[in-house]
Design a protein around this motif. Structure first.
Motif, mmCIF file in Angstrom:
data_model
loop_
_atom_site.group_PDB
_atom_site.id
_atom_site.type_symbol
_atom_site.label_atom_id
_atom_site.label_comp_id
_atom_site.label_asym_id
_atom_site.label_seq_id
_atom_site.Cartn_x
_atom_site.Cartn_y
_atom_site.Cartn_z
ATOM 1 N N TRP A 281 -18.081 12.190 55.186
ATOM 2 C CA TRP A 281 -18.253 10.744 55.069
ATOM 3 C C TRP A 281 -19.740 10.377 54.986
ATOM 4 O O TRP A 281 -20.162 9.567 54.169
ATOM 5 N N LEU A 470 -17.505 1.528 53.134
ATOM 6 C CA LEU A 470 -17.888 2.900 53.468
ATOM 7 C C LEU A 470 -19.140 3.051 54.319
ATOM 8 O O LEU A 470 -19.490 4.153 54.690
ATOM 9 N N ASN A 497 -12.348 1.290 58.071
ATOM 10 C CA ASN A 497 -12.264 2.657 57.579
ATOM 11 C C ASN A 497 -11.147 2.896 56.570
ATOM 12 O O ASN A 497 -10.837 4.040 56.266
ATOM 13 N N VAL A 500 -12.447 4.772 53.587
ATOM 14 C CA VAL A 500 -12.825 6.125 53.982
ATOM 15 C C VAL A 500 -11.609 7.016 54.112
ATOM 16 O O VAL A 500 -11.579 8.149 53.655
#
Length: 509
Positions: A281, A470, A497, A500
């Protein structure tokens, strides 16, 4: 409960008691930022020097595009080498190496009797740019405390703004010199501060986090006492760094053997081949923010501002160069403002507000330039719209996207992956920059100059959604806690999130 007590202690140690920014740490970052001023000067001065180079050396638009873009192609190479090199030699010596490359490049460009030697000098300086852009934010982040990290880490970007404005001023005041001397002096004079920095940086301390990573605990502790506001803060930072590296927090030896390998292969494996979800990430966020910094058009505006103003109806060289000075002043003013806001407002609000303003400004610039191109007679409102949109775009870019792009990647990676992670980000940044620099003239000739800025506005819309989904907020977080912040399922990030989760699940499939 123990974790809660540690967090409170860290907040107190970081200056909640009113001690503020550590002056020694700020001074160190300011000296390191000199390398960014030299890079900024090279960028700014080239925008005006290209007018005179084209006239003196009789080069065409393609050669001018290559001259503009080659610096960033070579910077991409330098940035990829900088991560591993800085882990081996240390952060400080990489700044010395970058300064020497700027020195050699400046001398070659100042001498340049022909185009090939000019291009060689530009390429040499480009490798130095790659090293400089990676190391200055990383060094600044590693010596600063969480409370002031945003301000201190944004100083290199402020240095770039100061350098660009200085370059524009050099264009204006040296334009009256004889043609063969003027542009060569503009480019060659950067050798003087490069030499001064190469010598001066040796008196600055090494990054305490790098020293711990190399097992040099005694030196790291002494430096932390200087760059912290209190002995308690220094002790807490020292303990957290030791734990992050894998050294017993109770170890009091001055020198130990690092428990983890500093070999490049293992680091690249942990970053690219088998990263944890959190590191994946971080890498995605780093690549994205560096890509969008230049894909949204800032290089087109800064490097080709004289050409844009000429398209808008400004014809004399003096007025073109004065117009670029206005762009430089706007950049510096809003960049300076952002350094004061980034630790108070946070990274995300600045980034999202900045991108939204850029979308509006780029749309206005596209409308204005399209009208100027298609109008049968001079359109004052369109000319005014072009000027206002150009300055508005530069202002919004520098209040958020510019500083956050360099602060964010320098602070999110784990210590053992920080230099490599930052170097990948800089490589993407320079690669995108080179692509825009080299392709901008062919693109606007193909889709019109107004159409090219509508394209940049569309890319900026995509960038806004990327940043929103993100990039979590990092304000006030210790560097050693970033991995927890980027771990899926963290309660503080759960609501943001969604994007993500989708991307990471896709990459694991």
């Amino acid at each position: 409960m123990e974790e809660g007590r540690e967090v409170v202690s860290m907040e107190e140690a970081n200056g909640e008691n009113g001690e503020g920014i550590n002056k020694y740490a700020c001074g160190c970052a300011a000296v390191a930022s000199m390398i960014s001023i030299i890079f900024g000067y090279d960028t700014g001065v080239m925008s005006g020097a290209m007018i005179f180079i084209k006239e003196d050396l009789k080069v065409n638009d393609t050669q001018i595009s290559v001259l503009a873009g080659i610096l960033n192609v070579c910077a991409l190479v330098g940035s990829l080498a900088a991560g591993r090199t800085s882990d081996f030699l240390g952060r400080r010596y990489i700044i010395v190496l970058a300064s020497i490359m700027f020195l050699v490049g400046s001398v070659l460009m100042g001498y340049a009797p022909n185009y090939p030697i000019l291009l060689t000098g530009r390429c040499t300086a480009g490798v130095g740019v790659g090293y400089a852009l990676m190391i200055a934010p990383v060094y600044s982040a590693e010596i600063s405390s969480p409370k002031s990290r945003g301000f201190i880490t944004s100083l290199p970007e402020l240095g770039i703004s100061i350098g660009i404005l200085t370059g524009y001023l050099a264009n204006y005041f040296m334009a009256a010199l004889p043609l063969k001397l003027g542009w060569r002096l503009m480019l060659g004079i950067a050798a003087v501060p490069s030499l001064g920095l190469a010598i001066g940086i040796l008196k600055m301390p090494e990054s305490p986090r790098w020293l711990v990573m190399r097992g040099r605990l005694g030196e790291a502790k002494r430096i932390l006492l200087k760059v912290s506001n209190s002995k308690e803060e220094a002790q807490i930072r020292f303990r957290d760094i030791k734990l992050a590296v894998g050294i017993d927090e109770d170890c009091n030896e001055d020198s130990v053997k690092p428990p983890t390998s500093t070999g490049g292969g293992g680091m690249w494996k942990g970053l690219l081949l088998r990263p944890t979800p959190a590191v994946r990430w971080m890498l995605l966020a780093t690549i994205g923010i560096h890509f969008f910094e230049h894909a949204t058009g800032i290089e087109a505006v800064m490097l080709f501002s004289p050409r844009i103003l000429k398209k808008a109806g400004v014809t004399s060289k003096d007025k073109l160069l004065l117009g670029t000075i206005g762009v430089g002043l706007t950049k510096l003013t809003f960049m300076a403002s952002s350094t004061l806001l980034i630790d108070r407002v946070g990274r995300r609000p600045l980034l999202l507000t900045s991108t939204a303003g850029m979308i509006a400004a780029l749309t206005g610039l596209g409308i204005g330039l399209t009208n100027v191109e298609n109008a049968k007679e001079k359109s004052l409102w369109a000319l005014g719209l072009c000027f206002v949109s150009t300055y508005t775009f530069v202002a919004f870019f520098n209040i958020g996207v510019a500083p956050v792009t360099w602060v964010y990647p320098a602070e999110i990676f784990p210590l053992k992956l920080r230099a490599q992670g930052a170097s990948i980000g800089v490589a993407v940044n320079r690669g995108t920059n080179a692509a825009i620099s080299i392709s901008f003239i062919p693109i606007y000739k193909a889709i019109t100059i107004g159409g090219s800025f509508f394209m940049f506005a569309g890319i900026s819309v995509v960038a806004w959604f990327f940043f929103y989904f993100l990039l979590p907020e990092t304000k006030g977080k210790p560097l050693e806690e970033m991995e927890e912040l980027f771990t899926r399922g963290s309660r503080s990030n759960k609501s943001k999130n969604v994007g993500v989760e989708i991307l990471l699940k896709g990459s694991n499939a």
